[in-house]
Structures are given as C-alpha cells and as structure tokens.
Design a protein around this motif. Structure first.
Motif, PDB file in Angstrom:
ATOM      1  N   GLY A 147       0.790  -1.230   0.000  1.00  0.00           N
ATOM      2  CA  GLY A 147       0.000   0.000   0.000  1.00  0.00           C
ATOM      3  C   GLY A 147       0.818   1.274   0.000  1.00  0.00           C
ATOM      4  O   GLY A 147       0.280   2.364  -0.178  1.00  0.00           O
ATOM      5  N   CYS A 148       2.133   1.172   0.152  1.00  0.00           N
ATOM      6  CA  CYS A 148       2.985   2.361   0.179  1.00  0.00           C
ATOM      7  C   CYS A 148       3.314   2.863  -1.220  1.00  0.00           C
ATOM      8  O   CYS A 148       3.905   3.914  -1.386  1.00  0.00           O
ATOM      9  CB  CYS A 148       4.271   2.065   0.940  1.00  0.00           C
ATOM     10  SG  CYS A 148       5.249   0.759   0.194  1.00  0.00           S
ATOM     11  N   THR A 149       2.919   2.092  -2.233  1.00  0.00           N
ATOM     12  CA  THR A 149       3.187   2.441  -3.626  1.00  0.00           C
ATOM     13  C   THR A 149       1.866   2.504  -4.372  1.00  0.00           C
ATOM     14  O   THR A 149       1.090   1.548  -4.330  1.00  0.00           O
ATOM     15  CB  THR A 149       4.105   1.384  -4.269  1.00  0.00           C
ATOM     16  OG1 THR A 149       5.265   1.254  -3.448  1.00  0.00           O
ATOM     17  CG2 THR A 149       4.502   1.764  -5.665  1.00  0.00           C
ATOM     18  N   VAL A 150       1.601   3.628  -5.042  1.00  0.00           N
ATOM     19  CA  VAL A 150       0.314   3.819  -5.709  1.00  0.00           C
ATOM     20  C   VAL A 150       0.537   4.159  -7.190  1.00  0.00           C
ATOM     21  O   VAL A 150       1.119   5.197  -7.503  1.00  0.00           O
ATOM     22  CB  VAL A 150      -0.497   4.946  -5.033  1.00  0.00           C
ATOM     23  CG1 VAL A 150      -1.838   5.139  -5.725  1.00  0.00           C
ATOM     24  CG2 VAL A 150      -0.692   4.649  -3.555  1.00  0.00           C
ATOM     25  N   LYS A 171       3.753   6.460  -7.362  1.00  0.00           N
ATOM     26  CA  LYS A 171       4.106   7.251  -6.178  1.00  0.00           C
ATOM     27  C   LYS A 171       4.492   6.311  -5.042  1.00  0.00           C
ATOM     28  O   LYS A 171       3.814   5.307  -4.810  1.00  0.00           O
ATOM     29  CB  LYS A 171       2.920   8.107  -5.738  1.00  0.00           C
ATOM     30  CG  LYS A 171       2.513   9.141  -6.767  1.00  0.00           C
ATOM     31  CD  LYS A 171       1.318   9.945  -6.296  1.00  0.00           C
ATOM     32  CE  LYS A 171       0.879  10.943  -7.350  1.00  0.00           C
ATOM     33  NZ  LYS A 171      -0.293  11.713  -6.902  1.00  0.00           N
ATOM     34  N   PHE A 172       5.570   6.657  -4.347  1.00  0.00           N
ATOM     35  CA  PHE A 172       6.068   5.870  -3.217  1.00  0.00           C
ATOM     36  C   PHE A 172       6.195   6.794  -2.018  1.00  0.00           C
ATOM     37  O   PHE A 172       6.750   7.890  -2.130  1.00  0.00           O
ATOM     38  CB  PHE A 172       7.430   5.254  -3.579  1.00  0.00           C
ATOM     39  CG  PHE A 172       8.112   4.540  -2.454  1.00  0.00           C
ATOM     40  CD1 PHE A 172       7.507   3.475  -1.805  1.00  0.00           C
ATOM     41  CD2 PHE A 172       9.380   4.927  -2.044  1.00  0.00           C
ATOM     42  CE1 PHE A 172       8.151   2.808  -0.774  1.00  0.00           C
ATOM     43  CE2 PHE A 172      10.032   4.273  -1.013  1.00  0.00           C
ATOM     44  CZ  PHE A 172       9.416   3.208  -0.382  1.00  0.00           C
ATOM     45  N   ASN A 173       5.659   6.360  -0.850  1.00  0.00           N
ATOM     46  CA  ASN A 173       5.625   7.245   0.312  1.00  0.00           C
ATOM     47  C   ASN A 173       6.862   7.173   1.205  1.00  0.00           C
ATOM     48  O   ASN A 173       6.884   7.762   2.280  1.00  0.00           O
ATOM     49  CB  ASN A 173       4.362   7.012   1.142  1.00  0.00           C
ATOM     50  CG  ASN A 173       4.351   5.675   1.846  1.00  0.00           C
ATOM     51  OD1 ASN A 173       5.305   4.915   1.797  1.00  0.00           O
ATOM     52  ND2 ASN A 173       3.235   5.369   2.502  1.00  0.00           N
ATOM     53  N   GLY A 174       7.894   6.465   0.798  1.00  0.00           N
ATOM     54  CA  GLY A 174       9.141   6.439   1.563  1.00  0.00           C
ATOM     55  C   GLY A 174       9.080   5.627   2.833  1.00  0.00           C
ATOM     56  O   GLY A 174       9.863   5.877   3.756  1.00  0.00           O
ATOM     57  N   SER A 175       8.195   4.663   2.899  1.00  0.00           N
ATOM     58  CA  SER A 175       8.129   3.836   4.106  1.00  0.00           C
ATOM     59  C   SER A 175       9.181   2.739   4.039  1.00  0.00           C
ATOM     60  O   SER A 175       9.733   2.435   2.988  1.00  0.00           O
ATOM     61  CB  SER A 175       6.737   3.221   4.257  1.00  0.00           C
ATOM     62  OG  SER A 175       6.484   2.326   3.208  1.00  0.00           O
ATOM     63  N   GLY A 176       9.445   2.147   5.177  1.00  0.00           N
ATOM     64  CA  GLY A 176      10.446   1.090   5.265  1.00  0.00           C
ATOM     65  C   GLY A 176      11.802   1.656   5.649  1.00  0.00           C
ATOM     66  O   GLY A 176      11.944   2.845   5.933  1.00  0.00           O
ATOM     67  N   GLN A 177      12.795   0.778   5.665  1.00  0.00           N
ATOM     68  CA  GLN A 177      14.154   1.175   6.000  1.00  0.00           C
ATOM     69  C   GLN A 177      15.125   0.397   5.128  1.00  0.00           C
ATOM     70  O   GLN A 177      14.829  -0.708   4.685  1.00  0.00           O
ATOM     71  CB  GLN A 177      14.466   0.857   7.459  1.00  0.00           C
ATOM     72  CG  GLN A 177      13.686   1.670   8.456  1.00  0.00           C
ATOM     73  CD  GLN A 177      14.135   1.358   9.869  1.00  0.00           C
ATOM     74  OE1 GLN A 177      15.320   1.444  10.167  1.00  0.00           O
ATOM     75  NE2 GLN A 177      13.212   0.996  10.719  1.00  0.00           N
ATOM     76  N   ASN A 178      16.276   1.000   4.895  1.00  0.00           N
ATOM     77  CA  ASN A 178      17.344   0.396   4.111  1.00  0.00           C
ATOM     78  C   ASN A 178      16.892   0.168   2.669  1.00  0.00           C
ATOM     79  O   ASN A 178      16.129   0.959   2.151  1.00  0.00           O
ATOM     80  CB  ASN A 178      17.849  -0.874   4.792  1.00  0.00           C
ATOM     81  CG  ASN A 178      18.380  -0.568   6.179  1.00  0.00           C
ATOM     82  OD1 ASN A 178      18.984   0.468   6.403  1.00  0.00           O
ATOM     83  ND2 ASN A 178      18.131  -1.464   7.124  1.00  0.00           N
ATOM     84  N   GLN A 179      17.348  -0.896   2.032  1.00  0.00           N
ATOM     85  CA  GLN A 179      17.012  -1.131   0.629  1.00  0.00           C
ATOM     86  C   GLN A 179      15.563  -1.611   0.514  1.00  0.00           C
ATOM     87  O   GLN A 179      15.174  -2.590   1.125  1.00  0.00           O
ATOM     88  CB  GLN A 179      17.948  -2.178   0.018  1.00  0.00           C
ATOM     89  CG  GLN A 179      17.793  -2.340  -1.476  1.00  0.00           C
ATOM     90  CD  GLN A 179      18.178  -1.080  -2.255  1.00  0.00           C
ATOM     91  OE1 GLN A 179      19.175  -0.442  -1.974  1.00  0.00           O
ATOM     92  NE2 GLN A 179      17.360  -0.734  -3.223  1.00  0.00           N
ATOM     93  N   VAL A 180      14.769  -0.894  -0.277  1.00  0.00           N
ATOM     94  CA  VAL A 180      13.355  -1.209  -0.470  1.00  0.00           C
ATOM     95  C   VAL A 180      13.103  -1.378  -1.966  1.00  0.00           C
ATOM     96  O   VAL A 180      13.575  -0.580  -2.767  1.00  0.00           O
ATOM     97  CB  VAL A 180      12.452  -0.084   0.098  1.00  0.00           C
ATOM     98  CG1 VAL A 180      10.993  -0.365  -0.164  1.00  0.00           C
ATOM     99  CG2 VAL A 180      12.707   0.112   1.578  1.00  0.00           C
ATOM    100  N   SER A 181      12.364  -2.428  -2.321  1.00  0.00           N
ATOM    101  CA  SER A 181      12.033  -2.676  -3.721  1.00  0.00           C
ATOM    102  C   SER A 181      10.551  -3.005  -3.811  1.00  0.00           C
ATOM    103  O   SER A 181      10.043  -3.823  -3.033  1.00  0.00           O
ATOM    104  CB  SER A 181      12.873  -3.848  -4.243  1.00  0.00           C
ATOM    105  OG  SER A 181      12.540  -4.114  -5.582  1.00  0.00           O
TER     106      SER A 181
END
Length: 168
Positions: A95-98, A117-127
């Motif tokens: 849900g963090c990517t729309v 659109k990506f809301n920048g959630s998570g930490q470190n390398q995100v794919s």
C-alpha cells in the motif's frame, strides 16, 4: 455392523455395474484427431493481433531518500503492437506504492504513461513491484521501483526494550 457393511458393499457393487453403456463406444471412430489438434493450434489473422506494452525503462531507482519522503516516477511506454492497448488495472506489492494511469485505450504506435508514487516507508534497501493487467498477449506486465530509505533521526534499530543501567 456386519450387516450394514454388507449392504454398503452390495450398493457400491450395484452402482459400478449398473452403467451398461461404454463411453468409448459413443466416440465416433471416423473423426480425425490430428485434424482437430491442428485446428486447435492454428491462429487466424485476428488472433495474432495483440498490443505490446514497450516501456522506456521497467525499473527506476530513486537512490537514497529519507524515511517518509514522498517520491514519484513517470514510467513512459509505447504500444508497439497491432491492436489498441487497454490497461485494465495496476496494483503494487504494498500500500505504500500507488500507480495511476490513463483509462483511455492507446492505439498502435501511441504512447502512454503510468505514474508511480512511493511514500518512503520502510528502511534500508526497499524494492516494490507494480503488476499491470492489460490486454497484451501475456495479460500481465511488471515495472519496479527501488530506493535506499534512510531511517528518521531517533528511529533507533534493535529492540525497543532498554536495560536499566542503575540495576533498579
């Protein structure tokens, strides 16, 4: 108990022997099986016309971003096929990517865009992966985004439980 088992066995035996018609006898022996196989695998001119979704790039790297920072990328594509392209749906892996796109069909040779659109959630390398449902031959196309998300200051890693240094 023994009597009910005997009745059940008789019923099962009757069920298997009551059908006197053999299904193999109903098949017409004059049918050419190879002709049916050839007809099933042949394609007419209309069936070979599919749209093709050709992206300029199927992956985008946002680089290093701060946690919670909203970022977006516009994926551009061209319909290089022989039929109008219709994007039916696009869903991300979380849900963090729309993804958003135009609902209009794209004629052969036409261009389209998909905004992710990506809301920048998570930490470190995100794919994250966006799966696109369209009327292409495969029916599904995928695009990807990735980023290295730097945690916010004060967002310490590890366990939230802290040891009491005074021992009390």
């Amino acid at each position: 108990m023994r009597k009910s088992a005997l009745i059940l066995a008789a019923f099962v035996a009757f069920s298997f022997t009551s059908c006197k018609e053999n299904a193999a006898d109903k098949v017409d022996g004059t049918t050419d099986v190879s002709a049916n196989a050839g007809a099933a695998t042949s394609t007419s001119g209309d069936e070979a016309k599919f749209p093709v979704m050709q992206f300029e790039a199927v992956e985008h790297d946002f680089g290093t971003i701060d946690q919670g920072t909203n970022v977006e990328h516009l994926f551009k594509f061209t319909n290089t096929g022989n039929a109008p392209l219709v994007v039916v749906d696009a869903k991300s892996s979380c849900g963090c990517t729309v993804p958003t796109w135009s609902r209009e069909s794209i004629p052969p040779g036409g261009e389209g865009e998909m905004l992710v659109k990506f809301n920048g959630s998570g930490q470190n390398q995100v794919s994250k992966t966006v799966t696109i449902t369209a009327n292409t031959r495969n029916g599904k196309e995928t695009i990807k985004i990735k980023a290295f998300v730097t945690p916010k200051a004060g967002a310490a890693g590890g366990s939230p439980i802290q040891a009491n240094p005074s021992g009390k």
